[in-house]
Design a protein around this motif. Sequence first.
Motif, PDB file in Angstrom:
ATOM      1  N   VAL A 113      21.665  -6.097 -29.313  1.00 33.59           N
ATOM      2  CA  VAL A 113      22.845  -6.520 -30.080  1.00 33.59           C
ATOM      3  C   VAL A 113      22.598  -6.323 -31.574  1.00 33.59           C
ATOM      4  CG1 VAL A 113      24.313  -8.484 -30.675  1.00 33.59           C
ATOM      5  CG2 VAL A 113      23.548  -8.174 -28.309  1.00 33.59           C
ATOM      6  N   ALA A 114      21.391  -6.692 -32.042  1.00 29.94           N
ATOM      7  CA  ALA A 114      21.053  -6.618 -33.467  1.00 29.94           C
ATOM      8  C   ALA A 114      21.146  -5.196 -34.020  1.00 29.94           C
ATOM      9  CB  ALA A 114      19.653  -7.171 -33.694  1.00 29.94           C
ATOM     10  N   LEU A 115      20.759  -4.221 -33.223  1.00 35.39           N
ATOM     11  CA  LEU A 115      20.798  -2.824 -33.659  1.00 35.39           C
ATOM     12  C   LEU A 115      22.189  -2.400 -34.131  1.00 35.39           C
ATOM     13  CD1 LEU A 115      18.545  -0.993 -31.035  1.00 35.39           C
ATOM     14  CD2 LEU A 115      18.243  -0.959 -33.510  1.00 35.39           C
ATOM     15  N   PHE A 116      23.230  -2.938 -33.502  1.00 36.49           N
ATOM     16  CA  PHE A 116      24.598  -2.570 -33.846  1.00 36.49           C
ATOM     17  C   PHE A 116      25.228  -3.540 -34.847  1.00 36.49           C
ATOM     18  CE2 PHE A 116      23.779  -0.969 -29.546  1.00 36.49           C
ATOM     19  CZ  PHE A 116      24.079   0.370 -29.710  1.00 36.49           C
ATOM     20  N   VAL A 117      24.934  -4.823 -34.690  1.00 34.83           N
ATOM     21  CA  VAL A 117      25.594  -5.851 -35.497  1.00 34.83           C
ATOM     22  C   VAL A 117      25.078  -5.897 -36.937  1.00 34.83           C
ATOM     23  CG1 VAL A 117      25.922  -8.347 -35.749  1.00 34.83           C
ATOM     24  CG2 VAL A 117      26.190  -7.277 -33.512  1.00 34.83           C
ATOM     25  N   PHE A 118      23.753  -5.805 -37.140  1.00 40.23           N
ATOM     26  CA  PHE A 118      23.190  -5.973 -38.471  1.00 40.23           C
ATOM     27  C   PHE A 118      23.691  -4.951 -39.498  1.00 40.23           C
ATOM     28  CE2 PHE A 118      19.769  -9.233 -38.941  1.00 40.23           C
ATOM     29  CZ  PHE A 118      20.082  -9.944 -37.793  1.00 40.23           C
ATOM     30  N   PRO A 119      23.645  -3.643 -39.196  1.00 34.38           N
ATOM     31  CA  PRO A 119      24.178  -2.688 -40.181  1.00 34.38           C
ATOM     32  C   PRO A 119      25.653  -2.922 -40.494  1.00 34.38           C
ATOM     33  CG  PRO A 119      22.834  -1.546 -38.564  1.00 34.38           C
ATOM     34  CD  PRO A 119      23.030  -2.952 -38.049  1.00 34.38           C
ATOM     35  N   LEU A 120      26.424  -3.311 -39.485  1.00 32.00           N
ATOM     36  CA  LEU A 120      27.849  -3.584 -39.674  1.00 32.00           C
ATOM     37  C   LEU A 120      28.051  -4.742 -40.646  1.00 32.00           C
ATOM     38  CD1 LEU A 120      30.793  -3.043 -38.812  1.00 32.00           C
ATOM     39  CD2 LEU A 120      30.459  -4.666 -36.952  1.00 32.00           C
ATOM     40  N   VAL A 121      27.318  -5.846 -40.438  1.00 33.58           N
ATOM     41  CA  VAL A 121      27.412  -7.016 -41.325  1.00 33.58           C
ATOM     42  C   VAL A 121      26.932  -6.666 -42.732  1.00 33.58           C
ATOM     43  CG1 VAL A 121      26.540  -9.358 -41.759  1.00 33.58           C
ATOM     44  CG2 VAL A 121      27.162  -8.666 -39.436  1.00 33.58           C
ATOM     45  N   GLY A 122      25.844  -5.887 -42.817  1.00 30.22           N
ATOM     46  CA  GLY A 122      25.306  -5.475 -44.111  1.00 30.22           C
ATOM     47  C   GLY A 122      26.328  -4.720 -44.937  1.00 30.22           C
ATOM     48  N   HIS A 123      27.048  -3.801 -44.304  1.00 32.11           N
ATOM     49  CA  HIS A 123      28.075  -3.029 -45.017  1.00 32.11           C
ATOM     50  C   HIS A 123      29.283  -3.891 -45.377  1.00 32.11           C
ATOM     51  CE1 HIS A 123      26.165   0.856 -44.873  1.00 32.11           C
ATOM     52  NE2 HIS A 123      26.007   0.792 -43.562  1.00 32.11           N
TER      53      HIS A 123
ATOM     54  N   GLN B 182      20.119  -2.408 -50.554  1.00 32.09           N
ATOM     55  CA  GLN B 182      19.116  -1.878 -49.638  1.00 32.09           C
ATOM     56  C   GLN B 182      17.959  -2.870 -49.470  1.00 32.09           C
ATOM     57  OE1 GLN B 182      18.635   1.470 -48.165  1.00 32.09           O
ATOM     58  NE2 GLN B 182      20.843   1.653 -48.419  1.00 32.09           N
ATOM     59  N   HIS B 183      17.487  -3.424 -50.584  1.00 34.54           N
ATOM     60  CA  HIS B 183      16.358  -4.349 -50.546  1.00 34.54           C
ATOM     61  C   HIS B 183      16.715  -5.623 -49.773  1.00 34.54           C
ATOM     62  CE1 HIS B 183      12.754  -6.473 -51.808  1.00 34.54           C
ATOM     63  NE2 HIS B 183      13.514  -7.485 -52.193  1.00 34.54           N
ATOM     64  N   ALA B 184      17.894  -6.182 -50.078  1.00 35.97           N
ATOM     65  CA  ALA B 184      18.324  -7.421 -49.416  1.00 35.97           C
ATOM     66  C   ALA B 184      18.479  -7.216 -47.917  1.00 35.97           C
ATOM     67  CB  ALA B 184      19.639  -7.906 -50.024  1.00 35.97           C
ATOM     68  N   PHE B 185      19.055  -6.081 -47.525  1.00 38.64           N
ATOM     69  CA  PHE B 185      19.242  -5.813 -46.103  1.00 38.64           C
ATOM     70  C   PHE B 185      17.900  -5.635 -45.394  1.00 38.64           C
ATOM     71  CE2 PHE B 185      20.015  -3.082 -42.396  1.00 38.64           C
ATOM     72  CZ  PHE B 185      21.011  -3.806 -41.764  1.00 38.64           C
ATOM     73  N   GLY B 186      16.947  -4.981 -46.071  1.00 37.69           N
ATOM     74  CA  GLY B 186      15.614  -4.793 -45.497  1.00 37.69           C
ATOM     75  C   GLY B 186      14.916  -6.118 -45.243  1.00 37.69           C
ATOM     76  N   VAL B 187      15.037  -7.035 -46.202  1.00 39.60           N
ATOM     77  CA  VAL B 187      14.441  -8.369 -46.053  1.00 39.60           C
ATOM     78  C   VAL B 187      15.091  -9.109 -44.888  1.00 39.60           C
ATOM     79  CG1 VAL B 187      14.146 -10.644 -47.138  1.00 39.60           C
ATOM     80  CG2 VAL B 187      13.796  -8.571 -48.484  1.00 39.60           C
ATOM     81  N   TRP B 188      16.402  -9.028 -44.796  1.00 44.81           N
ATOM     82  CA  TRP B 188      17.130  -9.716 -43.730  1.00 44.81           C
ATOM     83  C   TRP B 188      16.719  -9.198 -42.353  1.00 44.81           C
ATOM     84  CZ3 TRP B 188      22.599  -8.752 -41.581  1.00 44.81           C
ATOM     85  CH2 TRP B 188      23.019  -9.863 -40.819  1.00 44.81           C
ATOM     86  N   CYS B 189      16.611  -7.882 -42.218  1.00 43.95           N
ATOM     87  CA  CYS B 189      16.190  -7.292 -40.938  1.00 43.95           C
ATOM     88  C   CYS B 189      14.802  -7.783 -40.533  1.00 43.95           C
ATOM     89  CB  CYS B 189      16.160  -5.768 -41.042  1.00 43.95           C
ATOM     90  SG  CYS B 189      17.770  -4.991 -40.984  1.00 43.95           S
ATOM     91  N   ALA B 190      13.879  -7.783 -41.491  1.00 42.06           N
ATOM     92  CA  ALA B 190      12.493  -8.165 -41.206  1.00 42.06           C
ATOM     93  C   ALA B 190      12.378  -9.618 -40.772  1.00 42.06           C
ATOM     94  CB  ALA B 190      11.627  -7.929 -42.440  1.00 42.06           C
ATOM     95  N   ILE B 191      13.243 -10.467 -41.307  1.00 40.74           N
ATOM     96  CA  ILE B 191      13.180 -11.901 -40.988  1.00 40.74           C
ATOM     97  C   ILE B 191      13.957 -12.243 -39.717  1.00 40.74           C
ATOM     98  CG2 ILE B 191      13.840 -14.224 -41.784  1.00 40.74           C
ATOM     99  CD1 ILE B 191      11.424 -13.096 -43.231  1.00 40.74           C
ATOM    100  N   ALA B 192      15.096 -11.606 -39.519  1.00 35.10           N
ATOM    101  CA  ALA B 192      16.031 -12.064 -38.483  1.00 35.10           C
ATOM    102  C   ALA B 192      16.077 -11.237 -37.201  1.00 35.10           C
ATOM    103  CB  ALA B 192      17.441 -12.150 -39.075  1.00 35.10           C
ATOM    104  N   ILE B 193      15.447 -10.056 -37.188  1.00 37.21           N
ATOM    105  CA  ILE B 193      15.430  -9.259 -35.959  1.00 37.21           C
ATOM    106  C   ILE B 193      14.064  -9.395 -35.310  1.00 37.21           C
ATOM    107  CG2 ILE B 193      15.689  -6.964 -34.950  1.00 37.21           C
ATOM    108  CD1 ILE B 193      17.554  -6.219 -37.193  1.00 37.21           C
ATOM    109  N   HIS B 194      14.039  -9.520 -33.986  1.00 35.08           N
ATOM    110  CA  HIS B 194      12.800  -9.825 -33.273  1.00 35.08           C
ATOM    111  C   HIS B 194      11.763  -8.707 -33.320  1.00 35.08           C
ATOM    112  CE1 HIS B 194      16.196 -12.005 -31.514  1.00 35.08           C
ATOM    113  NE2 HIS B 194      15.362 -12.974 -31.193  1.00 35.08           N
ATOM    114  N   ASP B 195      11.993  -7.639 -32.569  1.00 38.54           N
ATOM    115  CA  ASP B 195      10.992  -6.580 -32.399  1.00 38.54           C
ATOM    116  C   ASP B 195      10.965  -5.600 -33.552  1.00 38.54           C
ATOM    117  OD1 ASP B 195       9.502  -6.994 -30.024  1.00 38.54           O
ATOM    118  OD2 ASP B 195      11.263  -6.506 -28.842  1.00 38.54           O
TER     119      ASP B 195
END
Length: 316
Positions: free
Chosen positions: A155-165, A171-184
């Motif tokens: 689910v995260a693979l599709f939802v996160f980029p959509l929410v980010g946009h 770019q930096h903020a989205f990278g931090v969010w992915c690292a903290i909130a996505i599991h694998d």
Amino acid sequence: MRDLLIYYKWKKRDFIFIALALLCLTPIISSPVALVLGFALVSLGLVPESLDINQLTKKMLSYSIIGLGFGIDLEQAVAASREGIGLILVSIVSTLALGWILTSVLRIDRKTGHLIASGTAICGGSAIAAIAPAINAKGEQTSLALAVVFILNSVALFVFPLVGHLLNMSQHAFGVWCAIAIHDTSSVVGAASAYGNEALLTATTLKLARALWIVPVAFISALLFKGESKKVSIPFFILFYCLAILITHLLPAFSSLYQGIFSASKQMLVLCLFLIGSGITFHKIKEAGIKPLLLGLLLWLMVASGSLAYIELLLV
């Protein structure tokens, strides 16, 4: 003649299982596919009954985690950890604490709940694989936790980029969010790379820092689940995991060898997921119910929304 036919059927079943297991050691099979393959085989009655899958899986998980240590750059991980120590520590501690509470409230098996919380708090399947043998988790407990994590990762693979946009995140903020909130790590890389190169670099580096927390969490988990025994089962493979990271750092001349070990370990982890999947049955899923998935979803929403609010209000 009948005995001969039974023998042939057994050998045929054995061959199918071994062939697919070996296929999992190639890049053709991904982690989620391996888990589904194992589940399909056990549903069709094609898993050899004489094979002690739980014992074999525990050993292979330990070896896989040790090998993954060769893929961690100590300097990058420590630097990233120093920069984001507050956010990393708060997210890990709060996720594990909330996981403990929700496990009790939802009346979920303690070990299954702790594995789901650990996977959400640190780095998904790798954390579950490392902590499962440290707490002597059963095959079905590990497989349920992994299944929950894989579903949410997809689910995260599709939802996160959509929410980010939608939020016009940098770019930096989205990278931090992915690292903290996505599991694998694989899903972190997938989501961040879809957003941009800077997001990918930030996410990958910070995710390495989170991976280091497998070590203390595994030791604490061993203490918490020691049961009535006064002895604590020390997860020695975690010590070797640390040793692998140190060797990589102190002897950089053999980097190509380390990369080979790391790649082989990732494929061995895929094989482990195949074995874990072959231990899942419809009966076990029915017994577990919807609650493990609900626990994983609630924890994930807490981490994702909490870290997003922090990043949007304080980081940018």
